[in-house]
Scaffold this active site. Structure first.
Site, short mmCIF file in Angstrom:
data_model
loop_
_atom_site.label_atom_id
_atom_site.label_comp_id
_atom_site.label_asym_id
_atom_site.label_seq_id
_atom_site.Cartn_x
_atom_site.Cartn_y
_atom_site.Cartn_z
N CYS A 1 -58.57 15.20 -7.73
CA CYS A 1 -58.38 16.10 -9.02
C CYS A 1 -59.71 15.66 -9.86
O CYS A 1 -59.63 14.53 -10.48
CB CYS A 1 -57.18 15.51 -9.33
SG CYS A 1 -56.79 16.23 -10.94
N CYS B 1 -58.40 15.01 -13.41
CA CYS B 1 -57.81 13.56 -13.41
C CYS B 1 -59.03 12.48 -13.73
O CYS B 1 -58.92 11.79 -14.50
CB CYS B 1 -56.83 13.17 -12.43
SG CYS B 1 -55.93 14.55 -11.82
N ASP B 2 -59.82 12.59 -12.64
CA ASP B 2 -60.68 11.45 -12.47
C ASP B 2 -62.35 11.70 -12.78
O ASP B 2 -63.06 10.88 -12.82
CB ASP B 2 -60.66 11.18 -11.00
CG ASP B 2 -59.32 10.65 -10.61
OD1 ASP B 2 -58.76 10.09 -11.50
OD2 ASP B 2 -58.89 10.69 -9.42
#
Ligand code: NDP
Length: 312
Positions: free
Chosen positions: A136, A139-140
């Site tokens: 992701c 997200c990261d």
């Protein structure tokens, strides 16, 4: 057999939020936690984009907070996996089996079983999970600012993730197994025109390398041809974007699913084709796949379940 008003399957943001709302509406929900307590979020390193956590939060802490909040209002948690369901198409009682043993009959059912990112299946991918391997970028990606990363895949998701990462990183490789991208024309153009993105066509990943974290990847170029060769790239992050599969196998025959397996709901609502059965979060969302969106849909599902019971 227990008879209940509301049963929720899944312990990610959608499931827990549904539980908070259902419990506060006096539905005494039972939540079956499933194989991965906390859901997909637990595979990321830190959550920085969920409102309310200005300094970021560890995924286990955030999910534990949600669980406690649901517990505070009277949710009953059951550990285990749902192994079989029988849904009443006319909106009667729905029957749920947990681990082939415990049976529940419920008036409303909220399905929040999530989705799972597809992985390549190479051993080093698991070794470095959470230490350079992610599924992701939203997200990261932030953790790789100014660094070099690779995105695997040639579809729209891979192109979107590569473009997103190019906004943060100094260089982004795309590892594409075919000699062309599968993504839509506009996404292909965006990627090909971005000077920070280099597309490595006809490459497959052999293994990831590095001391305790990802520092590189060995790729095989044109496998099985006379031009076959192994290439090495230096990278700090390795992002999988080869698709997701929704965890909806249990509902294959009972509910309408789209061709990818996502549960079909009435647009803008969590309502499925069966009265009293709702789908929330990633199991019904091929597009956004964000914790906050999942949480919101869990809220909607519980409100719908409560309205449905009141009307009954
Ligand atoms: P896709 O299935 O479209 O693409 C997956 C990509 O991963 C393909 O390039 C595929 O290669 C590659 N791949 C699959 N398995 C492997 C493997 N084992 N090793 C290497 N490469 C692999 O998935 P997406 O998640 O990109 O998209 C899903 C759907 O969502 C699509 O319909 C897409 O259009 C849509 N979408 C739309 C967006 C938008 O409109 N903004 C954004 C994101 C997704 P190959 O081509 O060789 O099969």
């Amino acid at each position: 057999m227990e008879n209940i008003k509301c049963l929720i399957i899944g312990s990610g943001p959608a499931g827990y939020t549904a539980a908070i709302y259902a419990a506060r509406a006096n539905l005494s929900p039972v939540l079956i936690e499933g194989p991965q307590l906390g859901g997909q979020l637990m595979t990321t390193t830190e959550v920085e984009n969920f409102p309310g956590y200005p300094n970021g939060v560890q995924p286990f802490e955030m999910m534990d907070d949600m669980r406690k909040q649901a517990e505070r209002f009277g949710t009953t948690f059951v550990s285990g996996c749902v192994t079989h369901v029988e849904l009443d198409a006319n909106g009667g009682l729905h029957t749920i089996w947990v681990e082939e043993q415990k049976l529940y009959q419920t008036q409303t059912l909220i399905i929040a079983t999530g989705a799972s990112a597809k992985y390549l299946g190479i051993e080093s991918e698991q070794t470095y999970r959470g230490r350079g391997v992610s599924a992701c970028a939203t997200c990261d990606g932030f953790f790789y600012r100014g660094k070099t990363v690779a995105v695997v895949g040639g579809g729209d998701t891979a192109c979107e993730e590569a473009a997103y990462l190019a906004g943060l990183c100094q260089k982004v490789y795309m590892i594409v197994r075919k000699p062309f991208l599968r993504a839509s024309q506009i996404m292909q153009q965006r990627v090909m025109e971005n000077p920070k993105i280099e597309v490595l066509f006809e490459c497959n990943t052999l293994q990831l390398t590095g001391e305790g974290k990802v520092q590189g990847a060995d790729l095989i170029y044109k496998k099985g041809t006379p031009e076959e060769q192994v290439k090495h790239i230096d990278i700090n992050g390795f992002f999988l974007a080869i698709g997701h599969h929704p965890n909806t196998k249990l509902f294959e025959t009972a509910l309408q699913l789209d061709k990818e397996g996502y549960i079909i709901t009435t647009p803008g609502t969590p309502c499925t084709t069966i009265p009293g059965v709702y789908a929330a979060g990633d199991c019904a969302d091929p597009h956004y796949r964000q914790a906050i969106v999942a949480a919101a849909s869990g809220c909607k599902a519980a409100i719908e379940a409560n309205n449905y019971l009141k009307q009954k």
